[in-house]
Design a protein around this motif. Sequence first.
Motif, PDB file in Angstrom:
ATOM      1  N   VAL A   7       0.858  -1.181   0.000  1.00  0.00           N
ATOM      2  CA  VAL A   7       0.000   0.000   0.000  1.00  0.00           C
ATOM      3  C   VAL A   7       0.897   1.236   0.000  1.00  0.00           C
ATOM      4  N   GLN A   8       0.476   2.250  -0.737  1.00  0.00           N
ATOM      5  CA  GLN A   8       1.201   3.516  -0.734  1.00  0.00           C
ATOM      6  C   GLN A   8       0.199   4.658  -0.772  1.00  0.00           C
ATOM      7  N   CYS A   9       0.500   5.716  -0.009  1.00  0.00           N
ATOM      8  CA  CYS A   9      -0.347   6.905   0.017  1.00  0.00           C
ATOM      9  C   CYS A   9      -0.010   7.764  -1.190  1.00  0.00           C
ATOM     10  N   ASP A  10      -1.035   8.201  -1.914  1.00  0.00           N
ATOM     11  CA  ASP A  10      -0.811   9.058  -3.076  1.00  0.00           C
ATOM     12  C   ASP A  10      -0.348  10.462  -2.688  1.00  0.00           C
ATOM     13  N   TRP A  16       3.555   0.993   2.944  1.00  0.00           N
ATOM     14  CA  TRP A  16       3.423  -0.094   3.913  1.00  0.00           C
ATOM     15  C   TRP A  16       3.700  -1.395   3.172  1.00  0.00           C
ATOM     16  N   TYR A  17       4.408  -2.294   3.846  1.00  0.00           N
ATOM     17  CA  TYR A  17       4.857  -3.532   3.202  1.00  0.00           C
ATOM     18  C   TYR A  17       4.192  -4.786   3.753  1.00  0.00           C
ATOM     19  N   LEU A  41      -1.248  -1.644  -4.054  1.00  0.00           N
ATOM     20  CA  LEU A  41      -0.414  -2.031  -5.181  1.00  0.00           C
ATOM     21  C   LEU A  41      -0.306  -3.536  -5.370  1.00  0.00           C
ATOM     22  N   VAL A  42      -0.423  -4.294  -4.302  1.00  0.00           N
ATOM     23  CA  VAL A  42      -0.314  -5.752  -4.372  1.00  0.00           C
ATOM     24  C   VAL A  42      -1.689  -6.329  -4.064  1.00  0.00           C
ATOM     25  N   ALA A  43      -2.203  -7.113  -4.988  1.00  0.00           N
ATOM     26  CA  ALA A  43      -3.502  -7.756  -4.773  1.00  0.00           C
ATOM     27  C   ALA A  43      -3.304  -8.950  -3.849  1.00  0.00           C
TER      28      ALA A  43
END
Length: 73
Positions: A7-10, A16-17, A41-43
Amino acid sequence: MRPVPRVQCDDCCFAWYGASAADGLRVVGACPKCGGHLEFLVADELDEVDDYDNLASVSPASVLGLPTSWAIK
């Protein structure tokens, strides 16, 4: 080599990993640092639970153990 973030904040570009962080951020729905939009970003392959009635009888303590404040000393 650094792994791909889940996940990444725009807005603030914080990443977050961890899978548990990604799951929690789905519940929160916004960046806890700045309130911005989150890009997943990762499903993750989530296990779908079809029968939630069986889970109602499971106490959190039976899964996680007793909290230290409840433990008998």
